[in-house]
Motif scaffolding. Sequence first.
Motif, PDB file in Angstrom:
ATOM      1  N   UNK A 133       6.849  -0.870  -4.840  1.00 37.00           N
ATOM      2  CA  UNK A 133       6.356  -1.546  -3.462  1.00 37.00           C
ATOM      3  C   UNK A 133       5.638  -0.507  -2.807  1.00 37.00           C
ATOM      4  N   UNK A 134       5.193  -0.908  -1.851  1.00 34.88           N
ATOM      5  CA  UNK A 134       4.427   0.076  -0.777  1.00 34.88           C
ATOM      6  C   UNK A 134       5.340   0.963  -0.257  1.00 34.88           C
ATOM      7  N   UNK A 135       4.980   2.442  -0.207  1.00 37.22           N
ATOM      8  CA  UNK A 135       5.816   3.364   0.702  1.00 37.22           C
ATOM      9  C   UNK A 135       4.819   4.401   1.053  1.00 37.22           C
ATOM     10  N   UNK A 136       5.573   5.021   2.146  1.00 39.63           N
ATOM     11  CA  UNK A 136       4.916   6.250   2.865  1.00 39.63           C
ATOM     12  C   UNK A 136       5.525   7.605   2.319  1.00 39.63           C
ATOM     13  N   UNK A 137       4.694   8.394   2.099  1.00 41.39           N
ATOM     14  CA  UNK A 137       5.302   9.643   1.536  1.00 41.39           C
ATOM     15  C   UNK A 137       4.597  11.066   2.211  1.00 41.39           C
ATOM     16  N   UNK A 138       5.420  12.112   2.559  1.00 42.08           N
ATOM     17  CA  UNK A 138       4.946  13.344   2.818  1.00 42.08           C
ATOM     18  C   UNK A 138       5.248  14.329   1.742  1.00 42.08           C
ATOM     19  N   UNK A 139       4.538  15.208   0.967  1.00 44.02           N
ATOM     20  CA  UNK A 139       5.246  16.080   0.005  1.00 44.02           C
ATOM     21  C   UNK A 139       4.580  17.434   0.188  1.00 44.02           C
ATOM     22  N   UNK A 184      -3.861  10.358   1.376  1.00 44.92           N
ATOM     23  CA  UNK A 184      -4.738   9.090   0.664  1.00 44.92           C
ATOM     24  C   UNK A 184      -4.093   8.065   0.668  1.00 44.92           C
ATOM     25  N   UNK A 185      -4.710   6.893   0.666  1.00 46.03           N
ATOM     26  CA  UNK A 185      -4.052   5.624   0.609  1.00 46.03           C
ATOM     27  C   UNK A 185      -4.485   4.584  -0.579  1.00 46.03           C
ATOM     28  N   UNK A 186      -3.702   4.026  -1.334  1.00 45.97           N
ATOM     29  CA  UNK A 186      -4.090   3.265  -2.407  1.00 45.97           C
ATOM     30  C   UNK A 186      -3.106   2.047  -2.467  1.00 45.97           C
ATOM     31  N   UNK A 187      -3.889   1.059  -3.148  1.00 46.47           N
ATOM     32  CA  UNK A 187      -3.017  -0.049  -3.647  1.00 46.47           C
ATOM     33  C   UNK A 187      -2.343  -0.083  -5.055  1.00 46.47           C
ATOM     34  N   UNK A 190       0.896  -1.182  -0.088  1.00 51.17           N
ATOM     35  CA  UNK A 190       0.062  -0.067   0.119  1.00 51.17           C
ATOM     36  C   UNK A 190       0.881   1.131  -0.021  1.00 51.17           C
ATOM     37  N   UNK A 191       0.545   2.396  -0.546  1.00 52.74           N
ATOM     38  CA  UNK A 191       1.019   3.714  -0.612  1.00 52.74           C
ATOM     39  C   UNK A 191      -0.033   4.338   0.257  1.00 52.74           C
ATOM     40  N   UNK A 192       0.951   5.086   1.219  1.00 54.59           N
ATOM     41  CA  UNK A 192       0.207   6.172   2.024  1.00 54.59           C
ATOM     42  C   UNK A 192       1.005   7.602   1.641  1.00 54.59           C
TER      43      UNK A 192
END
Length: 379
Positions: A107-113, A74-77, A62-64
Motif C-alpha cells: 500500500x502507499x507509504x512515505x519514506x525518507x532514506x 519522487x512520487x509514484x503509484x 501512492x508512494x512518496x
Amino acid sequence: MELKDKIVKAFAEHFGGEGILFASAGRINLIGEHTDYNGGFVFPGAIDKVIMADIRPNGTDKVNLYSLDLDESATFGLNEEDAPAAQWARYVFGVCRETIKRGGTVKGFDAAFAGNVPLGAGLSSSAALESCFAYAVNDLFNDNKIEKFELAKIGQSTEHNYCGVNCGIMDQFASVFGKKNCLIRLDCRSLEYEYFPFEIDGYRLVLVDSVVKHELVDSPYNKRRQSCERVASRLGIETLRDADMEMLESVKNEISAEDYIRAKFVIEEKERVLDVCDALNRGDIDTVGRLMYATHDGLSRDYEVSCEELDYLNDIAKECGVTGSRIMGGGFGGCTINLVANDKYDHFIATAKEKFNARYGHEPKIYDVIISDGARRCE
Ligand code: ADP
Ligand code: MG
C-alpha cells in the motif's frame, strides 16, 4: 550526525511525525569469483555499510520517497504504468511491483532514506536499497509472511525488470541473509547455504578501490561464460561445478587452449571456496589469505579479468605483508579485498595510497568493512 538521526529528522521535515526504521547492508565476497554461473559456490557477507529508511504507511495508493543523499523526491503509484523516471526511485518501485506480482500486498507509504554504502564501488548499494525496502514492505504490509529467499529474489527481479541489470542472486542474498561476524557459503546450483563464523581477531578487512573501470565488462564477461559452457558441454555435464582437473585434462587436446585455461580457473576456484571454509573452521587465517592470493593470480593469469592497476595493488599488498589480497568482483577495475593483520594495516594503507598515486595520479579509496547484520527492522 548519525545516519539514523539524519533520516529521522528528514522524515519529520518532509512528512511530519515519525516512521519505522529499516536497514539493509552492502556486501563483500571473500572468495568465489566467476563461480556463480558455473553452479559453484560464493562466500559473501553483509557489511557495516547500510541503506536505512524511515517508513510509514500513508493510507493512500501512492508512494512518496525522499532521498537524502541525492536531495530528490519522487512520487509514484503502484501499478505497472506508474514507473518513476528517476533511476534511484525505480529500485523502490521495482521492489513494490515484484512483491505485488508474487501475490504480496503493498500500500502507499512515505519514506525518507539515506546510506553509507559507496555507490558503484562493487559493494552493492543497489542490493542494499532493494533489500531494505523488500524487508520493510514484508514487515509493514505482509506480516513478514514472505520468505527471506523470496525477498532476495524480489531484489534480483527488480534489477532485471526495472533497472536493466542482469545480475545473479548473490548480492541480494547476502544483503538479506547477512549476519554479524558470519560469512555465508551459497551453493549457486542448489541455493543451499551455510553460515560460517568469521572471527578474525587481530585482523581487519579493507577494500582498496582503484576507482578505475576499464571496459564495458559485458563482452569479455560473455566470452568467459561461453568458454565455460563449451567445456561443460564437451564433458557432457551441465556446468563446471561437476568437473575436476582430471576430467579437464582428459579433453585438453580437444578444446582450445583458451577454453582450457578458463575452465581450469573455475575448477580451482570452486575448490578454493571449500578450502577457505575449512581453513576458517580451523581458525587458520594464513591459509585463508594464501587462497585469496591464489584467486587473484588465477583471475589475473588464467581468467584474464584483471588489469594493471589491480595487479599493482595486489603487489603492494604482498610487499606490505598483507595476509590475503585479491580482486573482488568481475574484474577489469574496481576494488581489491584485503585481509590485513592489525599491526600491518597503517603501513599498508599509507603505502598503497602513496605508490598508487605516484603511478596513476590519484589515490585509491579505502573502505574498512566489518561483517554485520543484513536486512532488519531497527529497534
Ligand atoms: P552498486 O555496485 O553500488 O550496486 P549500482 O550501479 O548497481 O552500483 O547501483 C547504484 C545505484 O543505486 C545508484 O545509481 C542509485 O540509483 C541507487 N542508490 C544506491 N545507493 C543510494 C543512495 N544512498 N541513495 C539513492 N540511491 C542510491
Ligand atoms: Mg548494484
